[in-house]
Scaffold this active site. Structure first.
Site, PDB file in Angstrom:
ATOM      1  CB  THR A 165      11.192  80.014  42.281  1.00 48.67           C
ATOM      2  OG1 THR A 165      10.221  80.351  43.272  1.00 48.67           O
ATOM      3  CG2 THR A 165      10.961  78.575  41.822  1.00 48.67           C
ATOM      4  CG  HIS A 166      11.296  84.560  42.321  1.00 51.35           C
ATOM      5  ND1 HIS A 166      11.163  85.434  41.270  1.00 51.35           N
ATOM      6  CD2 HIS A 166      10.312  83.629  42.177  1.00 51.35           C
ATOM      7  CE1 HIS A 166      10.122  85.060  40.531  1.00 51.35           C
ATOM      8  NE2 HIS A 166       9.603  83.966  41.051  1.00 51.35           N
ATOM      9  CB  SER A 287      41.627  85.684  54.289  1.00 52.34           C
ATOM     10  OG  SER A 287      41.976  87.013  54.613  1.00 52.34           O
ATOM     11  CE  LYS A 293      36.327  85.010  54.158  1.00 52.20           C
ATOM     12  NZ  LYS A 293      36.689  86.240  53.474  1.00 52.20           N
ATOM     13  CG  ASN A 295      38.143  82.992  51.104  1.00 53.15           C
ATOM     14  OD1 ASN A 295      37.245  83.186  51.927  1.00 53.15           O
ATOM     15  ND2 ASN A 295      39.243  83.729  51.052  1.00 53.15           N
ATOM     16  CD  GLU A 300      35.231  83.060  45.783  1.00 51.99           C
ATOM     17  OE1 GLU A 300      35.227  84.289  45.806  1.00 51.99           O
ATOM     18  OE2 GLU A 300      35.868  82.376  46.608  1.00 51.99           O
ATOM     19  CE  LYS A 335      46.434  80.050  13.472  1.00 50.22           C
ATOM     20  NZ  LYS A 335      45.693  81.182  12.873  1.00 50.22           N
TER      21      LYS A 335
HETATM   22  N1  ARG Z   1      49.797  82.449  10.250  1.00 50.44           N
HETATM   23  C1  ARG Z   1      48.728  82.455   9.338  1.00 50.44           C
HETATM   24  C2  ARG Z   1      47.403  82.297  10.057  1.00 50.44           C
HETATM   25  O1  ARG Z   1      47.425  81.967  11.178  1.00 50.44           O
HETATM   26  C3  ARG Z   1      48.895  81.334   8.365  1.00 50.44           C
HETATM   27  C4  ARG Z   1      48.264  81.569   7.061  1.00 50.44           C
HETATM   28  C5  ARG Z   1      48.911  82.712   6.387  1.00 50.44           C
HETATM   29  N2  ARG Z   1      48.536  82.847   5.049  1.00 50.44           N
HETATM   30  C6  ARG Z   1      48.852  83.908   4.334  1.00 50.44           C
HETATM   31  N3  ARG Z   1      48.482  83.929   3.136  1.00 50.44           N
HETATM   32  N4  ARG Z   1      49.534  84.916   4.847  1.00 50.44           N
HETATM   33  O2  ARG Z   1      46.339  82.496   9.520  1.00 50.44           O
END
Ligand code: ARG
Length: 469
Positions: A165-166, A287, A293, A295, A300, A335
């Site tokens: 601990t610590h 290294s 070394k 690593n 990491e 995305k």
């Molecule tokens: N490429 C757009 C997105 O990833 C798709 C949907 C676009 N819709 C729109 N009304 N422009 O969200």
């Protein structure tokens, strides 16, 4: 009938009708997402095929139209997988690239696919299909890692190391017990992922742009074709929220945080100063300047990658927080953080599951480190309590004994009975049983305790549990 191929047209935009001027070239590139959302092609095509079949089922498309669309989409998928599909920035995103190509391939009937839907419900569906698949793949890697941890714990039920601990030596623990702590963390992580999947696996299709559609669609039908558990209950919510993705990234951040903590320990333990473990050469690097070394790059790097996943969580929360209902183009920014999170998490779990069996344990080093740190001092206090001393007094007595032992440069177990007796006359020959590391760990023999017997039982329970997941 206009015979010009969509992709040969001057203005190939599927939404070009109301526009008089072409899109500014920079704006076109700026607003496009095809360079990153093309990886959704499989899910986009699966969603489109299910949508077409549903339109046929309700009589909006004829059987022949539907079959032609399905065949066209299937061919497009093959083209993409063979690397024979030319993605076009002019067509903005994965959805319009595929739809335009469908129209090129099968002609007029291809123009009917987008009936009763919008890219807004389309993209929300694609992401959910993608994420569902990722969660399954990530959970499988998690299982592999948990299996590896159980194997390791099972081999090290009697191995004694200092518990900290610590980061100061606290009490002896068994190494198997330590490994099972990691196993428990991952068990909760798995539960979070699977819980998140319940909210991911809900189908937005049918929400169309934001308000639903006037066609007589059968959303349950589409959902069953795509393996969704249910359909979203509000069209505005369906196209706009990305809370399911945020939830996933949040669960991912917690997993990365756990892997990062494990990494921190592995890195420390592999140092010459600890010397508790070694990791096989194939998981380490050297290294360029210091020839001696070796690593621990893998742990990491996993520790380092935790930062980017945490960053993605903040990105997505921030992306969402200012958006009015319903869909906004902001959401296109969901995305990259999401994809990178899934990739990073999956790879980190994968490399960890492979690396754990490649760790060798230096039991002697672990044991001597536990001896050095007066780790059985609590056992001595408990011994005194069992002989009638109040715990606070016992604590004080042992504190003095430790001070004495430090000065004498000895471990508590190395002090003579006569020396120990100067601190409390209730101390007898039987004290040496509790001052041993083995006695100390064996005494913690209850569920959740570090005793070898409990660790073996926990490993057995873990293996049973794994069979059920
Ligand atoms: N490429 C757009 C997105 O990833 C798709 C949907 C676009 N819709 C729109 N009304 N422009 O969200």
């Amino acid at each position: 009938m206009d015979k010009t191929k969509y992709t040969d047209k001057k203005n190939i935009k599927l939404w070009g009708g109301r526009f008089e001027q072409p899109t500014d070239a920079f704006v076109e590139a700026f607003t496009a997402s095809v360079h990153f959302d093309q990886r959704l092609y499989k899910h986009d095509i699966a969603g489109s095929i299910a949508h077409a079949r549903m339109l046929c089922h309700v009589g909006v498309l004829t059987k022949a139209e539907c079959e032609s669309i399905v065949a066209g989409l299937t061919d497009i998928q093959l083209d993409i997988e063979r690397g024979e599909f030319a993605w076009s920035v002019e067509l903005e995103d994965v959805h319009m690239n595929i739809e335009a190509r469908l129209i090129d391939r099968i002609g007029e009937v291809g123009k009917k696919l987008h009936t009763g839907r919008s890219r807004n419900d389309q993209v929300a569906t694609d992401i959910r299909l993608y994420l569902r698949e990722e969660i399954d793949a990530i959970t499988a890697e998690l299982t592999r890692l948990q299996q590896a941890l159980l194997e390791l714990a099972g081999k090290e039920t009697h191995t004694i190391m200092p518990g900290f601990t610590h980061l100061q030596t606290a009490q002896p623990v068994t190494f198997g017990h330590h490994v099972l702590a990691w196993f428990e963390m991952l068990k909760r992580d798995r539960a979070r992922l699977l819980d998140c999947k319940k909210r991911v696996n809900v189908m937005p299709l049918g929400a169309a742009a934001l308000a639903g559609t006037s066609y007589p669609i059968d959303r349950e039908y589409t959902a069953s074709l795509l393996g969704f558990d249910s359909v979203t209950e509000n069209s505005l919510d369906a196209v706009s929220d990305r809370d399911f993705a945020i939830e996933f990234v949040s669960a991912a951040s917690l997993i990365m945080m756990h892997l990062s903590r494990m990494s921190e320990e592995l890195v420390l333990w592999m140092s010459a100063q600890f010397g508790f473990i070694d990791i096989d050469d194939c998981f380490c690097t050297g290294s360029s300047i210091m020839p001696q070394k070796k690593n621990p790059d893998v742990p990491e790097l996993v520790r380092g990658k935790t930062g980017r996943v945490n960053g993605h969580l903040v990105s997505l929360l921030t992306l969402m927080k200012g958006q009015p209902l319903a869909y906004n183009k902001d959401n296109q920014e969901d995305k990259e953080p999401l994809f990178d999170t899934a990739d990073t998490l999956r790879d980190s779990l994968h490399v960890y599951a492979d690396m754990i069996p490649a760790i060798s344990i230096n039991r002697e080093k672990m044991k001597s480190a536990a001896i050095q740190g007066y780790s059985t001092a609590t056992d001595l206090a408990d011994y005194l309590v069992k002989k009638g001393v109040a715990f606070r007094d016992a604590h004080e007595v042992v504190g003095k004994a430790v001070k004495y032992a430090i000065k004498a440069d000895k471990d508590l177990a190395e002090l003579a009975l006569q020396e120990l007796k100067t601190f409390s006359d209730v101390i007898d020959q039987d004290v040496f049983e509790v001052l041993t590391l083995e006695g100390s760990v064996a005494a913690r023999n209850h569920i959740g305790g570090t005793a070898p017997e409990q660790v073996s039982k926990a490993v057995a329970r873990g293996k049973e549990w794994l069979k059920s997941v």
